[in-house]
Design a protein around this motif. Sequence first.
Motif, PDB file in Angstrom:
ATOM      1  N   GLN A 179       0.824  -1.212   0.000  1.00  9.39           N
ATOM      2  CA  GLN A 179       0.000   0.000   0.000  1.00  9.39           C
ATOM      3  C   GLN A 179       0.857   1.262   0.000  1.00  9.39           C
ATOM      4  OE1 GLN A 179      -3.414  -0.023  -0.552  1.00  9.39           O
ATOM      5  NE2 GLN A 179      -2.880   2.093  -1.001  1.00  9.39           N
ATOM      6  N   THR A 180       1.943   1.249   0.748  1.00  2.00           N
ATOM      7  CA  THR A 180       2.832   2.405   0.776  1.00  2.00           C
ATOM      8  C   THR A 180       3.474   2.628  -0.590  1.00  2.00           C
ATOM      9  OG1 THR A 180       3.290   1.884   3.089  1.00  2.00           O
ATOM     10  CG2 THR A 180       4.725   3.495   2.045  1.00  2.00           C
ATOM     11  N   ILE A 181       3.845   1.542  -1.269  1.00  2.72           N
ATOM     12  CA  ILE A 181       4.418   1.652  -2.616  1.00  2.72           C
ATOM     13  C   ILE A 181       3.390   2.219  -3.584  1.00  2.72           C
ATOM     14  CG2 ILE A 181       5.238   0.316  -4.613  1.00  2.72           C
ATOM     15  CD1 ILE A 181       6.705  -1.492  -2.562  1.00  2.72           C
ATOM     16  N   ILE A 182       2.174   1.715  -3.544  1.00  2.00           N
ATOM     17  CA  ILE A 182       1.120   2.209  -4.436  1.00  2.00           C
ATOM     18  C   ILE A 182       0.859   3.696  -4.189  1.00  2.00           C
ATOM     19  CG2 ILE A 182      -1.349   2.063  -4.953  1.00  2.00           C
ATOM     20  CD1 ILE A 182      -1.087  -0.985  -4.569  1.00  2.00           C
ATOM     21  N   ASP A 183       0.790   4.092  -2.918  1.00  2.00           N
ATOM     22  CA  ASP A 183       0.571   5.501  -2.582  1.00  2.00           C
ATOM     23  C   ASP A 183       1.685   6.381  -3.135  1.00  2.00           C
ATOM     24  OD1 ASP A 183      -1.724   4.719  -1.248  1.00  2.00           O
ATOM     25  OD2 ASP A 183      -0.831   4.861   0.751  1.00  2.00           O
ATOM     26  N   ARG A 184       2.931   5.924  -3.001  1.00  2.00           N
ATOM     27  CA  ARG A 184       4.075   6.712  -3.479  1.00  2.00           C
ATOM     28  C   ARG A 184       4.090   6.793  -5.000  1.00  2.00           C
ATOM     29  NH1 ARG A 184       6.688  10.797  -3.891  1.00  2.00           N
ATOM     30  NH2 ARG A 184       8.939  10.697  -4.122  1.00  2.00           N
ATOM     31  N   LEU A 185       3.790   5.689  -5.686  1.00  2.00           N
ATOM     32  CA  LEU A 185       3.744   5.712  -7.148  1.00  2.00           C
ATOM     33  C   LEU A 185       2.654   6.663  -7.634  1.00  2.00           C
ATOM     34  CD1 LEU A 185       4.286   1.937  -8.021  1.00  2.00           C
ATOM     35  CD2 LEU A 185       5.946   3.808  -8.215  1.00  2.00           C
ATOM     36  N   ASP A 186       1.540   6.686  -6.921  1.00  2.56           N
ATOM     37  CA  ASP A 186       0.460   7.611  -7.256  1.00  2.56           C
ATOM     38  C   ASP A 186       0.923   9.057  -7.074  1.00  2.56           C
ATOM     39  OD1 ASP A 186      -2.214   8.053  -8.135  1.00  2.56           O
ATOM     40  OD2 ASP A 186      -2.771   8.536  -6.066  1.00  2.56           O
ATOM     41  N   GLY A 224       2.780  10.351  -9.887  1.00  2.00           N
ATOM     42  CA  GLY A 224       1.995  10.527 -11.107  1.00  2.00           C
ATOM     43  C   GLY A 224       1.787   9.280 -11.920  1.00  2.00           C
ATOM     44  N   HIS A 225       2.059   8.116 -11.335  1.00  2.97           N
ATOM     45  CA  HIS A 225       1.885   6.849 -12.043  1.00  2.97           C
ATOM     46  C   HIS A 225       0.577   6.208 -11.587  1.00  2.97           C
ATOM     47  CE1 HIS A 225       5.955   7.545 -13.144  1.00  2.97           C
ATOM     48  NE2 HIS A 225       6.461   7.190 -11.990  1.00  2.97           N
TER      49      HIS A 225
END
Length: 112
Positions: free
Chosen positions: A14-21, A24-25
């Motif tokens: 979840q932390t990775i997804i939040d950071r990628l978002d 701008g990904h």
Amino acid sequence: MMKVEAIVRPESLQTIIDRLDELGHSGITKTEVEGHGKQKGITEQFRGKEYRLTFIPKVKVEIVIKDSDVEKTIDAIVKIAYTGQIGDGKIFVSDIKDVVRVRTKERGETAL
């Protein structure tokens, strides 16, 4: 364009997804996977008995990005996934020749 595939511990997902978002990904694919690296699994104890887990649960995150975003994307994933312990994961980077958005038929980076 490049494809970044990160195989990481599920607790960091979840932390990775939040950071990628934040970077701008928005186009991210997640797959639950199992595997092992050099350690060939782990040995654990349960109720006094020892047993071996050959395949460890992991999560694979896949994202296709512009060439210019590769290093900052890798750095972000490594920073989040790193624990310093065996099993932190791997990141694979490969070239993508083309991409097509099915709905609009856009191609290349505009289809990302």
